[in-house]
Design a protein around this motif. Structure first.
Motif, PDB file in Angstrom:
ATOM      1  N   VAL A 228       0.834  -1.200   0.000  1.00 15.14           N
ATOM      2  CA  VAL A 228       0.000   0.000   0.000  1.00 15.14           C
ATOM      3  C   VAL A 228       0.871   1.253   0.000  1.00 15.14           C
ATOM      4  O   VAL A 228       0.595   2.221  -0.722  1.00 15.14           O
ATOM      5  N   GLY A 232       0.304   3.860  -3.515  1.00 13.74           N
ATOM      6  CA  GLY A 232      -0.319   5.181  -3.568  1.00 13.74           C
ATOM      7  C   GLY A 232       0.430   6.164  -4.458  1.00 13.74           C
ATOM      8  O   GLY A 232      -0.138   6.714  -5.416  1.00 13.74           O
ATOM      9  N   GLU A 260      -7.631  -0.163   2.678  1.00  7.71           N
ATOM     10  CA  GLU A 260      -6.291   0.414   2.514  1.00  7.71           C
ATOM     11  C   GLU A 260      -5.875   0.428   1.047  1.00  7.71           C
ATOM     12  O   GLU A 260      -5.362   1.441   0.546  1.00  7.71           O
ATOM     13  N   TYR A 261      -6.090  -0.685   0.361  1.00  6.27           N
ATOM     14  CA  TYR A 261      -5.708  -0.757  -1.048  1.00  6.27           C
ATOM     15  C   TYR A 261      -6.588   0.155  -1.901  1.00  6.27           C
ATOM     16  O   TYR A 261      -6.094   0.816  -2.824  1.00  6.27           O
ATOM     17  N   THR A 264      -5.616   3.856  -2.221  1.00  8.72           N
ATOM     18  CA  THR A 264      -4.456   4.252  -3.030  1.00  8.72           C
ATOM     19  C   THR A 264      -4.876   4.866  -4.364  1.00  8.72           C
ATOM     20  O   THR A 264      -4.031   5.437  -5.065  1.00  8.72           O
TER      21      THR A 264
END
Length: 288
Positions: A228, A232, A260-261, A264
């Motif tokens: 991650v 980003g 979280e992914y 990005t």
């Protein structure tokens, strides 16, 4: 949902025959087969339903009357009934377990998928969850229905469907200049694009190769196991090179890290995680 994924009658007949290859010996020995009654399926857990349409068709195949059911994709709460059928005790028992097994397993997949979709959309409404072709052998049709019921999309149903280039492909390539591997692929890209004019051309790549490929003009990049923290800034950089390039993340993505992914800025999360889910606790009530 009933018309989106085609499940043939032959497939459903196979599932019935798997559970009842010849005779329901218990019902026959007890002599209760001709008695009339009804059966309701219900859940002991909150979940997203899947396969109610298929079980309703099975019920009809078994000469049962389907009084009502909730469609696939419906969220139901613990204790809630979601299907009621009526007919002979013999036929109710023929449907009982085969229907329950489908609800337990495919509703579990739909529920896990919905959790992942909700997490991804909360962080990035434009990021979709995409499921791979790495499903349990022999179950791709029903698993596909389950992930669609949960709000995801099939990423790649089979090799005939999309163009996705891996290093296992490019290692076999040689260009007229003598270049090999990814260098050959980039050199030959104009010819390759002409051969797949109606398809998008995706390549799995790491950060360095992704920069070269986006500059060369591929339609999309699939990142495999890129963190991650690295992803980003990389997404921002690549969109700066080509704002229209599609970027998807793959490898180790599941409901707990989906947000979280998604945050990005990737366009999609490619996962196999949804296919393995603990069965939902469901049961039936029978009435005379």
């Amino acid at each position: 949902m009933s018309d989106i994924i085609r499940i043939s009658d032959a497939r459903l007949e196979e599932l019935i025959a798997e559970d009842v290859p010849y005779i329901d010996l218990t019902t026959h020995i007890l002599g209760i087969g001709e008695a009339l009654g009804a059966m309701e399926y219900y859940t002991r857990e909150n979940c997203v339903l899947c396969c109610t349409e298929e079980v309703a068709r099975m019920a009809t195949m078994l000469n049962l009357t389907v009084e009502w059911f909730e469609p696939s994709g419906t969220k139901v709460e613990a204790g809630q009934s979601f299907m009621r059928v009526r007919g002979s005790a013999a036929n109710l028992h023929l449907l009982w377990k085969v229907g329950l097994n489908m609800f337990d397993h495919y509703s579990a997949v739909a529920t896990k998928t919905r959790k992942m979709v909700d997490a991804a959309h909360a962080a990035n409404p434009m990021c979709e969850v995409l499921t791979t072709r790495k499903s349990t052998p022999g179950n791709r049709d029903l698993l596909t229905k389950a992930v669609v019921a949960g709000g995801a999309f099939p990423h790649r149903m089979g090799l005939s469907e999309t163009v996705l280039v891996f290093d296992n492909h490019t290692r076999f390539m040689t260009a007229p200049s003598g270049a090999t591997g990814l260098d050959a692929f980039i050199e030959l890209l104009p010819q390759i694009r002409r051969r797949c004019i109606e398809k998008k051309l995706f390549v799995e790549a790491g950060a360095d190769d992704a920069r070269r490929l986006v500059k060369a003009g591929v339609d999309g990049i699939q990142f495999d196991k890129v963190s991650v923290a690295e992803l980003g800034p990389l997404v921002e950089e690549l969109h700066g090179i080509d704002p229209h390039v599609a970027l998807v993340a793959a490898g180790g993505i599941h409901p707990d890290n989906a947000a979280e992914y998604a945050s990005t800025g990737v366009d999609g999360l490619v996962t196999t995680s949804c296919f393995t889910a603990n069965p939902v606790d469901m049961s039936v009530k029978m009435f005379v």
